[in-house]
Design an enzyme around this catalytic site. Structure first.
Site, mmCIF file in Angstrom:
data_model
loop_
_atom_site.group_PDB
_atom_site.id
_atom_site.type_symbol
_atom_site.label_atom_id
_atom_site.label_comp_id
_atom_site.label_asym_id
_atom_site.label_seq_id
_atom_site.Cartn_x
_atom_site.Cartn_y
_atom_site.Cartn_z
ATOM 1 N N LYS A 130 -7.548 -7.716 0.827
ATOM 2 C CA LYS A 130 -8.858 -7.237 1.291
ATOM 3 C C LYS A 130 -9.904 -7.112 0.197
ATOM 4 O O LYS A 130 -9.647 -6.541 -0.854
ATOM 5 C CB LYS A 130 -8.684 -5.867 1.942
ATOM 6 C CG LYS A 130 -7.886 -5.898 3.231
ATOM 7 C CD LYS A 130 -7.770 -4.495 3.791
ATOM 8 C CE LYS A 130 -7.105 -4.504 5.154
ATOM 9 N NZ LYS A 130 -6.881 -3.131 5.618
ATOM 10 N N GLY A 164 1.486 -3.827 -7.518
ATOM 11 C CA GLY A 164 2.900 -4.113 -7.245
ATOM 12 C C GLY A 164 3.302 -5.569 -7.342
ATOM 13 O O GLY A 164 4.205 -5.926 -8.103
ATOM 14 N N ARG A 206 9.765 2.181 -13.173
ATOM 15 C CA ARG A 206 9.067 3.476 -13.243
ATOM 16 C C ARG A 206 9.971 4.582 -13.796
ATOM 17 O O ARG A 206 9.481 5.510 -14.448
ATOM 18 C CB ARG A 206 8.520 3.855 -11.861
ATOM 19 C CG ARG A 206 7.343 2.982 -11.475
ATOM 20 C CD ARG A 206 6.758 3.305 -10.127
ATOM 21 N NE ARG A 206 5.482 2.598 -9.974
ATOM 22 C CZ ARG A 206 4.663 2.774 -8.961
ATOM 23 N NH1 ARG A 206 4.959 3.625 -8.004
ATOM 24 N NH2 ARG A 206 3.529 2.104 -8.892
ATOM 25 N N GLY A 254 -3.328 1.088 -7.270
ATOM 26 C CA GLY A 254 -4.536 1.786 -6.806
ATOM 27 C C GLY A 254 -5.148 2.656 -7.885
ATOM 28 O O GLY A 254 -6.375 2.733 -8.024
#
Length: 390
Positions: free
Chosen positions: A194, A348, A34, A371
């Site tokens: 999930k 990730g 990053r 996300g």
């Protein structure tokens, strides 16, 4: 969207929101991806005669906490950008303002973690105004945080002339290709724990895709919804009807769904534990499925053959505990082996797998936002993007 090419940085103090939420261990940055991704924007602004004030978060501190200081990040940044220095002041403080006002063109100041400020995540207008005093223009280059309506992303962007950095532009361009006229056949590979985290993106992409491959713990909710015995595997009991409904919708749209055929299972999650391979719909108690099995790896690789567009988000197993990382690595290799396809990976663990395999160059785009990439594919925009279009 206003971009860096719309900004004349000469003599200006530019406030840049970067995403330096990187893994830090024993005071050392473990993965500089990053930081490296932010350099084209920073170097462009410096070459144009600006001075820079950098804002970022790190982790999820509940207020000031030395464990989440950006000091190690400042050290790592300096190795690539010697003009940079770290000042241990919260960005809303008077000290931060004085440091910023003393900058000369060509200098770079990294301030302390924005999440040390109590109003950051509430998008507090007063804090946004204090941030705005740090610069004369604002550049958002933190794609990984662009889905958060926080003070350093959205609040300050409403108070200064605001522009998208090169990384933001690159991300939006690549992810837009997954929504607008993607080349077919189009395959999506989803993993992670999930179903609830992925509902929005599944619903948005189903009408656009041809193949959906589901791995990771989320697969067990689908397998149980189809009547499978999944032992002690993780299942979202309150999502069983929804999982069944999504499978029905996929069928109605002509989307072929691939679920695991077999799994690598164990009685507990720890490295070196004894493992067994079971059919995915016949896992006995006390075992839990912790990775896709060898047959599934082959089936998924075959399902990806011939795809012209691929999006992958989420691991196929408990990636951080070997040997349950093998399925994720196998999927990474299968996608990287595709010839002439436009391939995008986000999230990730998926990105970590690609980096570990040394296959980053084989992907069309490696997203810095997990996300954020999911929310963009679900909604076609993000809070951080909307303020740049205003």
């Amino acid at each position: 969207m206003r971009t860096l090419l719309d900004l004349d940085p000469k003599g200006k103090r530019v406030l840049v929101r970067v995403d330096y939420n990187v893994p830090v261990q024993d005071g050392k940055v473990q993965d500089e991806t990053r930081i490296l991704e932010s350099l084209p924007t920073l170097r462009h602004l410096l070459a144009g005669g600006a001075s820079l004030v950098l804002l970022s978060h790190l982790g999820r501190p509940k207020g000031p906490d030395p464990k989440y200081s950006l000091a190690p990040v400042g050290e790592a940044l300096r190795a690539h950008l010697p003009e940079a220095r770290f000042a241990p002041f919260p960005p809303g403080s008077e000290e931060a303002r004085r440091e910023a006002e003393a900058l000369r063109p060509g200098e770079v100041l990294l301030l302390e973690n924005v999440r040390f400020e109590p109003g950051e995540e509430k998008n507090d207008p007063e804090l946004s105004a204090r941030y705005a005093r740090l610069g004369e223009a604002f550049v958002l280059d933190a794609f990984g945080s662009a889905h958060r309506a926080h003070a350093s992303v959205v609040g300050v962007a409403r108070l200064l002339p605001a522009y998208a950095g090169f990384l933001m532009e690159k991300e939006v361009r690549a992810l837009s290709r997954l929504l607008k006229d993607p080349e077919r056949p189009y395959a999506v590979v989803l993993g992670g724990a999930k179903v609830s985290d992925k509902i929005g993106v599944i619903e948005s992409l189903l009408p656009r895709i041809d193949r959906l491959l589901i791995g990771g713990a989320m697969a067990f909710t689908f397998l149980k919804a189809l009547g499978g015995e999944v032992g002690r595997s993780l299942v979202e009991e309150d999502r069983l009807d929804l999982a069944k409904d999504l499978l029905g919708r996929a069928e109605a749209l002509g989307v072929r769904v691939y679920l695991p055929e077999d799994v690598v299972a164990a009685e507990r999650i720890e490295a070196g534990v004894e493992t067994r391979v079971f059919p995915a719909r016949a896992i006995p108690v006390p075992y839990m499925g912790l990775d896709i099995g060898p047959k599934t790896r082959e089936a998924f690789a075959r399902a990806l053959e011939g795809a012209r567009t691929v999006f992958w988000n989420g691991p196929m197993g408990v990636f951080e505990v070997p040997p349950f990382d093998e399925g994720t690595l196998a999927v990474g290799q299968a996608i990287a082996a595709l010839e002439g396809a436009f391939t995008v990976v986000g999230g990730g663990d998926s990105v970590a797998a690609v980096n570990r395999l040394g296959l980053k160059e084989r992907f069309g785009h490696v997203s810095t936002g997990g996300g954020a990439s999911l929310e963009f594919l679900e909604k076609g925009t993000l809070p951080g993007l909307e303020v740049l279009e205003g």
